[in-house]
Motif scaffolding. Structure first.
Motif, PDB file in Angstrom:
ATOM      1  N   GLY A 119      -0.434  13.106 -10.292  1.00 31.77           N
ATOM      2  CA  GLY A 119       0.268  14.326  -9.910  1.00 31.77           C
ATOM      3  C   GLY A 119      -0.249  14.987  -8.649  1.00 31.77           C
ATOM      4  O   GLY A 119       0.333  15.982  -8.196  1.00 31.77           O
ATOM      5  N   SER A 120      -1.327  14.452  -8.056  1.00 29.32           N
ATOM      6  CA  SER A 120      -1.874  15.036  -6.834  1.00 29.32           C
ATOM      7  C   SER A 120      -0.878  14.936  -5.684  1.00 29.32           C
ATOM      8  O   SER A 120      -0.179  13.922  -5.527  1.00 29.32           O
ATOM      9  N   SER A 121      -0.834  15.956  -4.854  1.00 31.83           N
ATOM     10  CA  SER A 121       0.040  15.921  -3.676  1.00 31.83           C
ATOM     11  C   SER A 121      -0.450  14.911  -2.645  1.00 31.83           C
ATOM     12  O   SER A 121       0.283  14.574  -1.708  1.00 31.83           O
ATOM     13  N   GLU A 122      -1.677  14.431  -2.798  1.00 28.78           N
ATOM     14  CA  GLU A 122      -2.225  13.434  -1.873  1.00 28.78           C
ATOM     15  C   GLU A 122      -2.132  12.015  -2.424  1.00 28.78           C
ATOM     16  O   GLU A 122      -2.564  11.067  -1.769  1.00 28.78           O
ATOM     17  N   GLY A 123      -1.562  11.863  -3.613  1.00 28.48           N
ATOM     18  CA  GLY A 123      -1.428  10.535  -4.195  1.00 28.48           C
ATOM     19  C   GLY A 123      -0.330   9.736  -3.524  1.00 28.48           C
ATOM     20  O   GLY A 123       0.650  10.295  -3.024  1.00 28.48           O
ATOM     21  N   TYR A 124      -0.509   8.404  -3.490  1.00 24.17           N
ATOM     22  CA  TYR A 124       0.528   7.559  -2.899  1.00 24.17           C
ATOM     23  C   TYR A 124       0.661   6.257  -3.672  1.00 24.17           C
ATOM     24  O   TYR A 124      -0.254   5.815  -4.356  1.00 24.17           O
ATOM     25  N   VAL A 125       1.830   5.641  -3.553  1.00 19.59           N
ATOM     26  CA  VAL A 125       2.093   4.272  -3.984  1.00 19.59           C
ATOM     27  C   VAL A 125       2.864   3.596  -2.865  1.00 19.59           C
ATOM     28  O   VAL A 125       3.911   4.096  -2.441  1.00 19.59           O
ATOM     29  N   LEU A 126       2.335   2.499  -2.361  1.00 20.38           N
ATOM     30  CA  LEU A 126       3.015   1.776  -1.300  1.00 20.38           C
ATOM     31  C   LEU A 126       4.249   1.062  -1.840  1.00 20.38           C
ATOM     32  O   LEU A 126       4.271   0.600  -2.983  1.00 20.38           O
ATOM     33  N   GLY A 127       5.254   0.945  -1.012  1.00 21.59           N
ATOM     34  CA  GLY A 127       6.447   0.200  -1.375  1.00 21.59           C
ATOM     35  C   GLY A 127       6.323  -1.270  -0.999  1.00 21.59           C
ATOM     36  O   GLY A 127       5.470  -1.656  -0.198  1.00 21.59           O
ATOM     37  N   PHE A 128       7.182  -2.088  -1.575  1.00 15.88           N
ATOM     38  CA  PHE A 128       7.158  -3.518  -1.300  1.00 15.88           C
ATOM     39  C   PHE A 128       7.342  -3.781   0.197  1.00 15.88           C
ATOM     40  O   PHE A 128       6.639  -4.616   0.776  1.00 15.88           O
ATOM     41  N   GLU A 129       8.270  -3.085   0.834  1.00 20.67           N
ATOM     42  CA  GLU A 129       8.517  -3.319   2.254  1.00 20.67           C
ATOM     43  C   GLU A 129       7.306  -2.920   3.102  1.00 20.67           C
ATOM     44  O   GLU A 129       7.011  -3.567   4.113  1.00 20.67           O
ATOM     45  N   GLU A 130       6.615  -1.862   2.699  1.00 24.49           N
ATOM     46  CA  GLU A 130       5.392  -1.486   3.414  1.00 24.49           C
ATOM     47  C   GLU A 130       4.357  -2.601   3.328  1.00 24.49           C
ATOM     48  O   GLU A 130       3.680  -2.927   4.319  1.00 24.49           O
ATOM     49  N   ILE A 131       4.217  -3.182   2.162  1.00 22.31           N
ATOM     50  CA  ILE A 131       3.258  -4.275   1.978  1.00 22.31           C
ATOM     51  C   ILE A 131       3.694  -5.511   2.750  1.00 22.31           C
ATOM     52  O   ILE A 131       2.868  -6.205   3.355  1.00 22.31           O
ATOM     53  N   PHE A 132       5.000  -5.787   2.774  1.00 18.74           N
ATOM     54  CA  PHE A 132       5.495  -6.917   3.564  1.00 18.74           C
ATOM     55  C   PHE A 132       5.136  -6.739   5.047  1.00 18.74           C
ATOM     56  O   PHE A 132       4.737  -7.706   5.720  1.00 18.74           O
ATOM     57  N   ARG A 133       5.288  -5.531   5.562  1.00 12.76           N
ATOM     58  CA  ARG A 133       4.957  -5.296   6.975  1.00 12.76           C
ATOM     59  C   ARG A 133       3.473  -5.542   7.232  1.00 12.76           C
ATOM     60  O   ARG A 133       3.097  -6.089   8.283  1.00 12.76           O
ATOM     61  N   LYS A 134       2.641  -5.156   6.281  1.00 15.14           N
ATOM     62  CA  LYS A 134       1.203  -5.394   6.423  1.00 15.14           C
ATOM     63  C   LYS A 134       0.901  -6.898   6.421  1.00 15.14           C
ATOM     64  O   LYS A 134       0.028  -7.371   7.157  1.00 15.14           O
ATOM     65  N   ILE A 135       1.606  -7.651   5.599  1.00 13.65           N
ATOM     66  CA  ILE A 135       1.412  -9.099   5.575  1.00 13.65           C
ATOM     67  C   ILE A 135       1.855  -9.707   6.897  1.00 13.65           C
ATOM     68  O   ILE A 135       1.175 -10.583   7.453  1.00 13.65           O
ATOM     69  N   ASP A 136       2.999  -9.257   7.420  1.00 12.92           N
ATOM     70  CA  ASP A 136       3.474  -9.754   8.715  1.00 12.92           C
ATOM     71  C   ASP A 136       2.421  -9.530   9.798  1.00 12.92           C
ATOM     72  O   ASP A 136       2.148 -10.427  10.621  1.00 12.92           O
ATOM     73  N   GLU A 137       1.837  -8.353   9.827  1.00  9.75           N
ATOM     74  CA  GLU A 137       0.804  -8.039  10.824  1.00  9.75           C
ATOM     75  C   GLU A 137      -0.429  -8.901  10.629  1.00  9.75           C
ATOM     76  O   GLU A 137      -1.096  -9.293  11.594  1.00  9.75           O
ATOM     77  N   THR A 138      -0.754  -9.209   9.365  1.00 13.47           N
ATOM     78  CA  THR A 138      -1.916 -10.039   9.055  1.00 13.47           C
ATOM     79  C   THR A 138      -1.696 -11.471   9.529  1.00 13.47           C
ATOM     80  O   THR A 138      -2.578 -12.084  10.148  1.00 13.47           O
ATOM     81  N   ILE A 139      -0.541 -12.011   9.253  1.00 11.18           N
ATOM     82  CA  ILE A 139      -0.211 -13.364   9.684  1.00 11.18           C
ATOM     83  C   ILE A 139      -0.220 -13.468  11.210  1.00 11.18           C
ATOM     84  O   ILE A 139      -0.642 -14.475  11.790  1.00 11.18           O
TER      85      ILE A 139
END
Length: 399
Positions: free
Chosen positions: A78-98
């Motif tokens: 419930g924290s206003s600073e909490g987050y959950v990444l989305g699948f597309e966000e993770i895909f972009r991170k993988i693209d950058e890693t590759i």
């Protein structure tokens, strides 16, 4: 035995006892520990190479119910600073890693009650469907235990389901010190007892997964308890042979509830050297430049380490506690070669993949580690809302 007798035991290639290890830890001169550890490294790795991996450390959520008092990363449900990444966000991170030669995602996060097992399965399948050769080094033992409790399924069943979805290996996070007295004081006993942590790894090894092992020291533990931690890892490795590497680092106290001061670089080098001596059935020890900095990381190669760990690309947990060291592939290779070694890329199984990527093609320099979200925004991604929440705050947010 006295120190001279213990040194002769080590030089003969024999195994040290817990008592011997403690005697060395407490009383051997630092340069002697370094010489002993370096001798063992040379016997195990006579070829003179030091390896590293290009991967990305993605922390998919910071929402966590564990509330470990040494952690500056987690946020309450419930924290206003909490987050959950989305699948597309993770895909972009993988693209950058590759793009920079990366081969793996190190995926770890908080114990979020509003992310069910099916969320992880869907994520893993989506990643494998899009990047079939990209490896998932994911979910530390406490995260697996958390999913077991959420789903009310036994740990082996959870592991089997994750493997079926695409899990390739398990990182050794959440070990802290594998002594329950310490775990109670650190408020991490509830997320996983020492036996529970080890049991997840045992089940993983039995199912053919390779894993790493870790130790975070410098909180409330004694030297004897550090040795006990190593002995428990050594015992499980005797049983299963499933650990690929050991990584140790010092507690980062800034912004944590526990507070205190960070252990010195000398303490780190002594701890690393003792680990190389004790963990005679571990082939690989990583240098923790992420917490110690590049130069101590380089010096680690004279104190038993044969691996410089990960280029990382991204880091959120240690950064939250005040450490923000960064080394891209060019800097890691420079440190390795300046120490007199040959630098080679590897995968999680420590298979050598080849020479540095930047020597074969142009790779953008990385002068600072990326974060979970570049803009620092919080909130859970829209695709998380398709899954049933368990917490009151999560249910209200997903209405």
């Amino acid at each position: 035995m006295n120190i001279d007798d213990i040194i002769r035991t080590i030089d003969a290639g024999a195994r040290v006892s817990a008592e011997d290890a403690l005697e060395l830890y407490l009383h051997a001169p630092t340069h002697v520990l370094g010489q002993l550890a370096d001798g063992i490294r040379r016997r195990k790795h006579p070829e003179g190479t030091v390896t590293y991996i290009i991967d990305r450390n993605v922390n998919y959520t910071n929402v966590c119910v564990a509330k470990c008092n040494f952690c500056a990363f987690y946020r309450d449900v419930g924290s206003s600073e909490g987050y959950v990444l989305g699948f597309e966000e993770i895909f972009r991170k993988i693209d950058e890693t590759i793009e920079v030669g990366g081969v793996q995602l190190l995926l770890q996060g908080g114990h979020n009650p509003d992310l069910p097992l099916t969320w992880y399965e869907d994520l893993f399948r989506a990643i494998k469907g899009r990047y079939p050769d990209f490896k998932l080094h994911a979910l530390s033992p406490p995260e697996v235990i958390h999913l077991s409790r959420l789903s009310q399924l036994d740990v082996p069943v959870v592991i089997d389901r994750l493997i079926a979805a695409g899990l390739d290996s398990i990182p050794g996070g959440g070990a802290e010190i594998l002594v329950d007295r310490v775990r109670r004081l650190l408020h991490c006993y509830g997320k996983a007892t020492a036996d529970e942590w080890l049991d997840v790894m045992r089940h993983a090894h039995r199912r053919g997964l390779r894993t790493t092992a870790t130790m975070m020291y410098g909180t409330v533990e004694t030297r004897e308890e550090r040795i006990e931690h190593m002995m428990r890892l050594r015992s499980l490795q005797d049983e299963t042979g499933g650990f690929t590497a050991f990584i140790t680092w010092s507690f980062q106290p800034e912004h944590t509830e526990l507070g205190g001061t960070e252990a010195t670089g000398v303490d780190y080098l002594r701890t690393l050297a003792v680990a190389r001596i004790v963990l005679d059935n571990f082939d690989n020890l990583q240098a923790s430049w992420v917490t110690q900095g590049g130069k101590v990381g380089q010096l680690s190669l004279a104190f038993g380490a044969n691996d410089m760990g990960s280029v990382m690309i991204e880091e959120n947990v240690v950064r939250a506690a005040g450490a923000a060291y960064c080394m891209d592939e060019i800097e890691i290779v420079r440190n390795v070669e300046d120490a007199g070694f040959i630098a080679k890329r590897r995968n999680m199984h420590y298979d050598v993949l080849g020479d540095p990527i930047f020597r074969t093609r142009d790779v953008p320099r990385m002068l600072s580690l990326a974060t979970a979200r570049a803009d620092g925004s919080a909130g859970e991604a829209a695709d998380a809302k398709a899954y049933p929440a368990r917490s009151k705050a999560g249910k209200e947010a997903r209405r």
